[in-house]
Scaffold this motif. Structure first.
Motif, short mmCIF file in Angstrom:
data_model
loop_
_atom_site.label_atom_id
_atom_site.label_comp_id
_atom_site.label_asym_id
_atom_site.label_seq_id
_atom_site.Cartn_x
_atom_site.Cartn_y
_atom_site.Cartn_z
N HIS A 325 0.85 -1.19 0.00
CA HIS A 325 0.00 0.00 0.00
C HIS A 325 0.89 1.25 0.00
CE1 HIS A 325 -3.64 -2.35 1.23
NE2 HIS A 325 -2.70 -3.15 1.72
N ILE A 326 0.65 2.16 -0.94
CA ILE A 326 1.44 3.38 -1.04
C ILE A 326 0.56 4.58 -0.68
CG2 ILE A 326 2.79 4.90 -2.53
CD1 ILE A 326 4.17 2.28 -1.91
N ILE A 327 0.96 5.31 0.35
CA ILE A 327 0.23 6.50 0.80
C ILE A 327 0.80 7.72 0.06
CG2 ILE A 327 -0.42 7.91 2.78
CD1 ILE A 327 -1.52 5.02 2.82
N PRO A 328 -0.04 8.54 -0.57
CA PRO A 328 0.47 9.69 -1.34
C PRO A 328 1.09 10.76 -0.46
CG PRO A 328 -1.94 9.73 -1.24
CD PRO A 328 -1.51 8.42 -0.65
N HIS A 329 1.94 11.59 -1.08
CA HIS A 329 2.60 12.68 -0.37
C HIS A 329 2.30 14.01 -1.07
CE1 HIS A 329 5.48 11.49 -3.58
NE2 HIS A 329 5.70 12.80 -3.66
N ARG A 330 2.50 15.11 -0.35
CA ARG A 330 2.35 16.45 -0.94
C ARG A 330 3.23 17.42 -0.17
NH1 ARG A 330 -1.15 19.97 1.87
NH2 ARG A 330 -2.03 18.99 3.75
N LEU A 331 3.81 18.35 -0.89
CA LEU A 331 4.69 19.33 -0.27
C LEU A 331 3.88 20.53 0.23
CD1 LEU A 331 7.52 20.33 0.44
CD2 LEU A 331 7.67 21.30 -1.87
#
Length: 345
Positions: A325-331
């Motif tokens: 499972h890959i959890i998204p990222h944001r800057l």
């Protein structure tokens, strides 16, 4: 006279076996039926005998969280607290209790996990970290115990895991600094045996290479996920003959140490040095100046890890589940990275 499971079944208009399945959070029971049974349980004041339930079902309705060592330092970092909050929330919603365990050494970690799982005190385990060589993962994998890794394993790529795309996240953080005009960008890393440190270092180097910028070994400093690591890094960086104008920092808590070290040396952020960090915990926004930070969805990492583990426990291999499972990222851009430096000659 105590309320029995038959009393609950009669009042709810279902069979005793249906009540048992509700108590076990069986996915075959509809949400409506489950809620109806639980409402009756609350109305009648019914409390299941968990010892008897465990003997019958051969489950404990408990999971354990394995803390990285040293555990006392872990509690200084809000990242782990938010991670555990996500785990506990999902576990409670699924009717599971959470035990927390740690050890002072890798051997003690394995012994603690063995006592809990082989002693049938918990049904599965969540590891909050991923290391290059990890005897805890080896033990869990070789003995067939249900577990989920927050991170990824190079040795066992197909195990159940929840992670971010840390290579891409570090690439994005570095590209942000490059877009501001920085050409001398340093990196404050975590422990080198942690997979997340290696992945973020790779993302950082990929971004520099793509932009045709120099990657210098003296602009990369390793440490722990502690404020003191950032503080020590500043003593090193700011005494270099040619110092970086910007830093990618592995962790917000480490960034606080960076800020403290710069302040004591008489430097200002972002005027003298820009910073982009990771995790986006509350201190990133509340620091002076506020720190630009990569939000990696910490709560969702914990919540998804508990959800994946409990699904694995309840179905015991009778269904194929998504393994990774890959959890998204944001800057989240704040004041620590808004300054555009002059171009290097």
């Amino acid at each position: 006279m105590s309320v029995t499971i038959k009393d609950v079944a009669k009042r709810a208009g279902v069979s005793p076996s249906t009540v048992s399945r509700v108590l076990s959070n069986n996915s075959r029971i509809s949400r409506e039926t489950s809620q109806k049974v639980r409402d009756v349980m609350e109305e009648l004041g019914y409390h299941p005998n968990m010892t008897a339930k465990s003997l019958v079902s051969k489950t404990t309705s408990s999971i354990c969280v394995i803390l990285p060592k040293p555990a006392e330092e872990l509690f200084l970092n809000l990242f782990f607290m938010e991670l555990i909050r996500g785990i506990v929330t999902q576990a409670n919603r699924s009717g599971y209790d959470v035990l927390i365990s740690s050890g002072g050494s890798e051997k003690e970690e394995v012994e603690a996990v063995s006592r809990l799982l082989n002693g049938k005190r918990v049904d599965g385990a969540i590891l909050l970290y991923s290391r290059k060589e990890d005897p805890v993962v080896d033990f869990l994998q070789q003995n067939g115990h249900p577990f989920v890794l927050i991170g990824r394993s190079e040795k066992y790529p197909d195990i159940l895991s929840v992670d971010n795309d840390n290579i891409q996240a570090a690439y994005d953080a570095t590209k942000h600094l490059i877009s501001l005009g920085h050409q001398r960008i340093g990196f404050v890393s975590g422990p080198p045996n942690h997979i997340v440190s290696r992945d973020r270092l790779k993302g950082y180097t990929n971004a520099l290479k793509e932009a045709g910028l120099e990657m210098r070994k003296d602009w990369i400093v390793e440490g722990e996920f502690l404020q003191e690591s950032g503080y020590r890094a500043m003593s090193f960086f700011m005494n270099l003959p040619e110092r970086p104008t910007a830093l990618v920092v592995m962790d917000d808590l480490v960034s606080l140490g960076v800020l403290r070290g710069l302040h004591e040396l008489g430097y200002r952020v972002p005027d003298d040095l820009c910073i982009v960090s990771f995790n986006n915990i509350s201190i990133a926004e509340l620091s002076t100046p506020p720190i630009s930070s990569m939000d990696i969805g910490i709560y969702n990492l914990g919540y998804t890890a508990a959800q994946a583990l409990i699904q694995s426990i309840q179905h015991d291999g009778d269904r194929q589940f998504q393994k990774r499972h890959i959890i998204p990222h944001r800057l989240v851009i704040r004041e620590s990275s808004i300054f555009t430096p002059p171009k290097s000659s």
